[in-house]
Motif scaffolding. Sequence first.
Motif, PDB file in Angstrom:
ATOM      1  N   VAL A 162      40.290  23.672  26.787  1.00 34.39           N
ATOM      2  CA  VAL A 162      41.128  24.137  27.889  1.00 34.39           C
ATOM      3  C   VAL A 162      41.868  22.963  28.523  1.00 34.39           C
ATOM      4  O   VAL A 162      43.055  23.065  28.843  1.00 34.39           O
ATOM      5  CB  VAL A 162      40.279  24.901  28.938  1.00 34.39           C
ATOM      6  CG1 VAL A 162      41.065  25.134  30.214  1.00 34.39           C
ATOM      7  CG2 VAL A 162      39.791  26.210  28.366  1.00 34.39           C
ATOM      8  N   LEU A 163      41.210  21.837  28.701  1.00 34.95           N
ATOM      9  CA  LEU A 163      41.835  20.657  29.281  1.00 34.95           C
ATOM     10  C   LEU A 163      42.975  20.153  28.401  1.00 34.95           C
ATOM     11  O   LEU A 163      44.060  19.832  28.897  1.00 34.95           O
ATOM     12  CB  LEU A 163      40.790  19.557  29.489  1.00 34.95           C
ATOM     13  CG  LEU A 163      41.276  18.293  30.182  1.00 34.95           C
ATOM     14  CD1 LEU A 163      41.748  18.606  31.591  1.00 34.95           C
ATOM     15  CD2 LEU A 163      40.185  17.256  30.200  1.00 34.95           C
ATOM     16  N   VAL A 164      42.765  20.114  27.105  1.00 38.63           N
ATOM     17  CA  VAL A 164      43.818  19.684  26.175  1.00 38.63           C
ATOM     18  C   VAL A 164      44.992  20.666  26.215  1.00 38.63           C
ATOM     19  O   VAL A 164      46.155  20.257  26.211  1.00 38.63           O
ATOM     20  CB  VAL A 164      43.258  19.546  24.742  1.00 38.63           C
ATOM     21  CG1 VAL A 164      44.371  19.420  23.718  1.00 38.63           C
ATOM     22  CG2 VAL A 164      42.320  18.364  24.657  1.00 38.63           C
ATOM     23  N   ALA A 165      44.719  21.962  26.285  1.00 35.88           N
ATOM     24  CA  ALA A 165      45.790  22.967  26.342  1.00 35.88           C
ATOM     25  C   ALA A 165      46.597  22.841  27.623  1.00 35.88           C
ATOM     26  O   ALA A 165      47.824  22.940  27.609  1.00 35.88           O
ATOM     27  CB  ALA A 165      45.198  24.369  26.224  1.00 35.88           C
ATOM     28  N   VAL A 166      45.925  22.606  28.754  1.00 35.01           N
ATOM     29  CA  VAL A 166      46.629  22.467  30.031  1.00 35.01           C
ATOM     30  C   VAL A 166      47.501  21.211  30.022  1.00 35.01           C
ATOM     31  O   VAL A 166      48.657  21.240  30.445  1.00 35.01           O
ATOM     32  CB  VAL A 166      45.627  22.446  31.204  1.00 35.01           C
ATOM     33  CG1 VAL A 166      46.302  22.006  32.488  1.00 35.01           C
ATOM     34  CG2 VAL A 166      44.991  23.806  31.381  1.00 35.01           C
ATOM     35  N   LEU A 167      46.968  20.105  29.543  1.00 34.03           N
ATOM     36  CA  LEU A 167      47.751  18.875  29.479  1.00 34.03           C
ATOM     37  C   LEU A 167      48.896  18.986  28.479  1.00 34.03           C
ATOM     38  O   LEU A 167      49.980  18.445  28.703  1.00 34.03           O
ATOM     39  CB  LEU A 167      46.855  17.687  29.139  1.00 34.03           C
ATOM     40  CG  LEU A 167      45.862  17.275  30.224  1.00 34.03           C
ATOM     41  CD1 LEU A 167      44.969  16.153  29.715  1.00 34.03           C
ATOM     42  CD2 LEU A 167      46.580  16.868  31.489  1.00 34.03           C
ATOM     43  N   GLY A 168      48.678  19.693  27.387  1.00 35.50           N
ATOM     44  CA  GLY A 168      49.734  19.901  26.391  1.00 35.50           C
ATOM     45  C   GLY A 168      50.867  20.754  26.920  1.00 35.50           C
ATOM     46  O   GLY A 168      52.022  20.579  26.542  1.00 35.50           O
ATOM     47  N   GLY A 218      30.014  25.100  25.831  1.00 35.52           N
ATOM     48  CA  GLY A 218      30.741  25.018  27.100  1.00 35.52           C
ATOM     49  C   GLY A 218      31.548  23.734  27.203  1.00 35.52           C
ATOM     50  O   GLY A 218      32.674  23.730  27.714  1.00 35.52           O
ATOM     51  N   LYS A 219      30.988  22.617  26.723  1.00 32.05           N
ATOM     52  CA  LYS A 219      31.710  21.350  26.737  1.00 32.05           C
ATOM     53  C   LYS A 219      32.937  21.408  25.831  1.00 32.05           C
ATOM     54  O   LYS A 219      34.010  20.932  26.189  1.00 32.05           O
ATOM     55  CB  LYS A 219      30.789  20.208  26.312  1.00 32.05           C
ATOM     56  CG  LYS A 219      29.745  19.855  27.341  1.00 32.05           C
ATOM     57  CD  LYS A 219      28.887  18.715  26.845  1.00 32.05           C
ATOM     58  CE  LYS A 219      27.783  18.407  27.853  1.00 32.05           C
ATOM     59  NZ  LYS A 219      26.924  17.314  27.378  1.00 32.05           N
ATOM     60  N   TRP A 220      32.769  21.994  24.650  1.00 40.23           N
ATOM     61  CA  TRP A 220      33.895  22.134  23.721  1.00 40.23           C
ATOM     62  C   TRP A 220      34.976  23.033  24.318  1.00 40.23           C
ATOM     63  O   TRP A 220      36.161  22.725  24.231  1.00 40.23           O
ATOM     64  CB  TRP A 220      33.430  22.709  22.384  1.00 40.23           C
ATOM     65  CG  TRP A 220      32.866  21.664  21.471  1.00 40.23           C
ATOM     66  CD1 TRP A 220      31.550  21.363  21.281  1.00 40.23           C
ATOM     67  CD2 TRP A 220      33.600  20.760  20.658  1.00 40.23           C
ATOM     68  NE1 TRP A 220      31.414  20.345  20.398  1.00 40.23           N
ATOM     69  CE2 TRP A 220      32.675  19.950  19.989  1.00 40.23           C
ATOM     70  CE3 TRP A 220      34.949  20.564  20.426  1.00 40.23           C
ATOM     71  CZ2 TRP A 220      33.055  18.956  19.105  1.00 40.23           C
ATOM     72  CZ3 TRP A 220      35.329  19.572  19.543  1.00 40.23           C
ATOM     73  CH2 TRP A 220      34.378  18.781  18.899  1.00 40.23           C
ATOM     74  N   ALA A 221      34.560  24.126  24.925  1.00 34.64           N
ATOM     75  CA  ALA A 221      35.520  25.053  25.528  1.00 34.64           C
ATOM     76  C   ALA A 221      36.269  24.390  26.679  1.00 34.64           C
ATOM     77  O   ALA A 221      37.493  24.512  26.807  1.00 34.64           O
ATOM     78  CB  ALA A 221      34.814  26.318  26.008  1.00 34.64           C
ATOM     79  N   LEU A 222      35.538  23.642  27.521  1.00 36.93           N
ATOM     80  CA  LEU A 222      36.163  22.941  28.634  1.00 36.93           C
ATOM     81  C   LEU A 222      37.145  21.880  28.128  1.00 36.93           C
ATOM     82  O   LEU A 222      38.258  21.740  28.648  1.00 36.93           O
ATOM     83  CB  LEU A 222      35.094  22.308  29.523  1.00 36.93           C
ATOM     84  CG  LEU A 222      35.602  21.574  30.755  1.00 36.93           C
ATOM     85  CD1 LEU A 222      36.318  22.543  31.686  1.00 36.93           C
ATOM     86  CD2 LEU A 222      34.454  20.890  31.465  1.00 36.93           C
ATOM     87  N   GLY A 223      36.761  21.164  27.097  1.00 35.04           N
ATOM     88  CA  GLY A 223      37.643  20.155  26.505  1.00 35.04           C
ATOM     89  C   GLY A 223      38.894  20.782  25.896  1.00 35.04           C
ATOM     90  O   GLY A 223      40.003  20.267  26.046  1.00 35.04           O
TER      91      GLY A 223
END
Length: 149
Positions: free
Chosen positions: A13-19, A6-11
């Motif tokens: 998703v966060l990188v994809a949104v910021l990208g 879950g932490k990896w998935a959240l991270g």
Amino acid sequence: MVSRFGKWALGLVLVAVLGACTPQFRNHGYVPPEDELQTLVVGVDNRATVDDVVGAPSASGLLSGGDYYYVRTRIKEVGFRRPEVIDRQVLAISFDQSDTIANIERFSLADGNVVPLTRRVTDSTVVGKGFLRQLLGNFGNIDPSQLFN
């Protein structure tokens, strides 16, 4: 408690949104640098010299032997927003009748004018008519003597 996955998935998703919010720039076209243009002399150099010094233009005049136009555009894209032209440079090299350079001009995005486009539509006479009505409507317009000549 969040699992390791879950932490990896959240991270991720966060990188994809910021990208997705990072601006992307596209460059199109070519304008010769100023140092190459300094070697050209108005009234002395000709079309062949321009071809040798700065290269072939990205666009030329409508007729053969027309003026040369070098165009460069920089476009900014951010996420799903509409692309925005942030810089445009046009270099126009005009020639006289003897193919000698008459003028060298630079234009930027600030020099441009907005050209309003008009939509002109040709009226169609077949609107509202079905296929059979169109087909049968042509029988009176046919001259049989013209068919077998």
